[in-house]
Design a protein around this motif. Structure first.
Motif, mmCIF file in Angstrom:
data_model
loop_
_atom_site.group_PDB
_atom_site.id
_atom_site.type_symbol
_atom_site.label_atom_id
_atom_site.label_comp_id
_atom_site.label_asym_id
_atom_site.label_seq_id
_atom_site.Cartn_x
_atom_site.Cartn_y
_atom_site.Cartn_z
ATOM 1 N N LYS A 1 9.104 20.427 -23.546
ATOM 2 C CA LYS A 1 8.153 21.085 -22.654
ATOM 3 C C LYS A 1 8.847 21.621 -21.414
ATOM 4 N N ARG B 1 -9.146 6.137 -2.920
ATOM 5 C CA ARG B 1 -7.851 6.562 -2.367
ATOM 6 C C ARG B 1 -6.955 7.093 -3.469
ATOM 7 N N ASP B 2 -6.845 6.307 -4.538
ATOM 8 C CA ASP B 2 -5.997 6.721 -5.660
ATOM 9 C C ASP B 2 -6.472 8.044 -6.236
ATOM 10 N N GLN C 1 -3.127 9.269 -20.768
ATOM 11 C CA GLN C 1 -3.611 7.973 -20.292
ATOM 12 C C GLN C 1 -4.373 7.325 -21.431
ATOM 13 N N GLN D 1 0.801 -1.221 0.000
ATOM 14 C CA GLN D 1 0.000 0.000 0.000
ATOM 15 C C GLN D 1 0.840 1.281 0.000
ATOM 16 N N ARG E 1 -5.445 10.901 -4.138
ATOM 17 C CA ARG E 1 -4.033 11.233 -4.266
ATOM 18 C C ARG E 1 -3.787 12.097 -5.504
ATOM 19 N N GLU F 1 -5.048 15.480 -4.845
ATOM 20 C CA GLU F 1 -4.141 16.159 -3.915
ATOM 21 C C GLU F 1 -2.957 16.745 -4.693
ATOM 22 N N ALA F 2 -2.461 15.976 -5.664
ATOM 23 C CA ALA F 2 -1.340 16.453 -6.473
ATOM 24 C C ALA F 2 -1.742 17.697 -7.263
ATOM 25 N N ASP G 1 -1.171 23.075 -21.361
ATOM 26 C CA ASP G 1 -1.339 22.164 -20.231
ATOM 27 C C ASP G 1 -1.121 22.905 -18.924
ATOM 28 N N ARG H 1 2.493 1.756 -3.282
ATOM 29 C CA ARG H 1 1.551 2.238 -4.303
ATOM 30 C C ARG H 1 1.424 3.746 -4.251
ATOM 31 N N ASP H 2 1.235 4.261 -3.045
ATOM 32 C CA ASP H 2 1.101 5.704 -2.889
ATOM 33 C C ASP H 2 2.346 6.417 -3.399
ATOM 34 N N ARG I 1 2.434 6.567 -7.089
ATOM 35 C CA ARG I 1 1.518 7.561 -7.645
ATOM 36 C C ARG I 1 2.147 8.948 -7.612
ATOM 37 N N GLN J 1 -10.341 1.643 -2.194
ATOM 38 C CA GLN J 1 -9.036 1.704 -2.851
ATOM 39 C C GLN J 1 -8.998 2.657 -4.052
ATOM 40 N N ALA K 1 3.196 11.306 -10.800
ATOM 41 C CA ALA K 1 2.802 12.704 -10.976
ATOM 42 C C ALA K 1 4.015 13.568 -11.319
#
Lengths: 231, 231
Positions: A86, B54-55, B9, A51, B58, B61-62, B155, A54-55, A58, B51, A62
């Motif tokens: 860029k 949660r992702d 993505q 877990q 995150r 939050e970014a 962007d 994973r965070d 992420r 789950q 970013a």
DNA sequence: GGGTCAATTCTTGTATCCAAGTTTGTATCC
DNA sequence: GGATACAAACTTGGATACAAGAATTGACCC
């Protein structure tokens, strides 16, 4: 090296540790672009579950440092010509603005500060201390942002630098470049101290353009670390 | 409104859905700053487990749209004077650079494209179509970036706009501002078509400065939605 | 020997459970 | 009535188990 990743976090947790570790590994090029990294592997190394890893992934995603695709192995991002372009544009825009502001607002004490930093850069050159010079280089650009009253500009510069800096590790003959870079810094400092915004900006742009040649040279010698951007 | 959040993505999953949903809720101000949102709540609404939520948290939050602290309720981020200042600086720097490039490279076809966009803005004004004008405003700035050959600049502009745009929803008398903004756009387009980089940049800076007055006015009327930055 | 196909293994995505801390509501005491 | 203390509910953080897809490796056939 203070907290580089999470500027606005009060309590450091496990995920911060993992992020910092992988960040250092990736930007130092100990983890080469294309290297596969798996969550269970990192989790085991840190003695935690998947877990927090994973965070951390992420967060690194970013930052555009890793590439995570569903059901496929996560890997260290390769260099992409577009991403470099860029990043360069962003840095140029932000740095030019910061330089103009710094030139407008630079007082006597600020000038001394810049001179002191450059003097230390000369010392690093004399001692052939590349790591020390790198830190001083960061510091110099940070001072500019602070003199300009736009400290947050350095957040952007640092973040963009992180995406490209590891590329420069591949470059050879750093000692050749150090005198050139110091000369650039001196020209920039002179323009700022003379309160000449346009001169400061153009000196900064010249400074940035040094990277272009370096990157172009690296690219043809390290094609394996670049995305095949068929466009 | 195409994919706004995840430009790079390939497969949209549940977390993308949740991110898009919350993104829209927050930027449209349907979720006010300070509103508490909990993972189980959102999870239940989407019929998934915690789950993916949660992702999604995150990611948001970014983007600096929510504030998640350990063991404390996650909440929609309040406006912060520092964040606004940083965002404004970033937009100004990037937009100025994009405008200069666009002015350098603008050809005849590019000029027609800008004119067409402005003509549609006039139409939106005549029909009092605020939503449509908002889209066209985005489009105008995007066109500038593309003409300048720096599409990625948009962007950044879009990301920074997202952090501040919701603030402007609090502002009143949008119809008052639309003619002013269109006039700005016309001045910008004229400078670009005249291949005058400095005029384009300064026209763009004037355009951006409109926001300052609006934000200052909003701030004193909506102090509750601002962080108490005791500095 | 080379090619193709299948099975195993490895990857991340998701669900669920437990832990730790914060907040809130309530009852009690002054 | 107000303040304080205790308890219950709610919050996110972390661990574990299971599911689904991708890649690699192996065997088998040509």
């Amino acid at each position: 090296m203070t907290r580089m990743i999470t500027p606005t976090q009060d309590k450091r947790g496990i995920v911060d540790e993992i992020v910092d570790f992988l960040y250092a590994e990736i930007t130092s090029l100990r983890l080469l672009p294309g290297t596969r990294i798996s969550e269970p592997d990192i989790a085991e190394r840190f003695g935690v579950s998947r877990q927090p890893v994973r965070d951390a992934f992420r967060r690194l995603e970013a930052m555009e440092l890793i590439l995570v695709r569903p059901k496929k192995a996560t890997e260290v991002r390769k260099f992409s010509a577009l991403a470099i372009e860029k990043s360069r544009f962003l840095r140029a825009a932000v740095e030019a603005a910061a330089l103009r502001e710094a030139a407008k607002k630079c007082g006597k004490a600020d000038g001394f500060q810049l001179d002191a930093c450059i003097a230390m850069q000369h010392r690093a050159l004399a001692q052939n201390d590349h790591a020390g010079f790198g830190v001083l280089d960061y510091e110099f650009h940070q001072q500019i942002c602070q003199i300009g009253g736009v400290p947050y500009a350095f957040d952007v510069i640092r973040a963009e630098k992180a995406k490209v800096d590891r590329l420069c590790v591949l470059g050879l003959a750093k000692e050749r470049r150090m005198p050139e870079l110091i000369a650039d810094h001196e020209a920039i400092a002179a323009a700022i101290k003379a309160n000449d915004p346009e001169a400061a900006a153009s000196a900064g742009m010249l400074h940035l353009s040094r990277l272009d040649e370096t990157i172009a040279a690296i690219r043809i010698n390290n094609a394996a670390y670049f995305e095949d951007d068929r466009s």
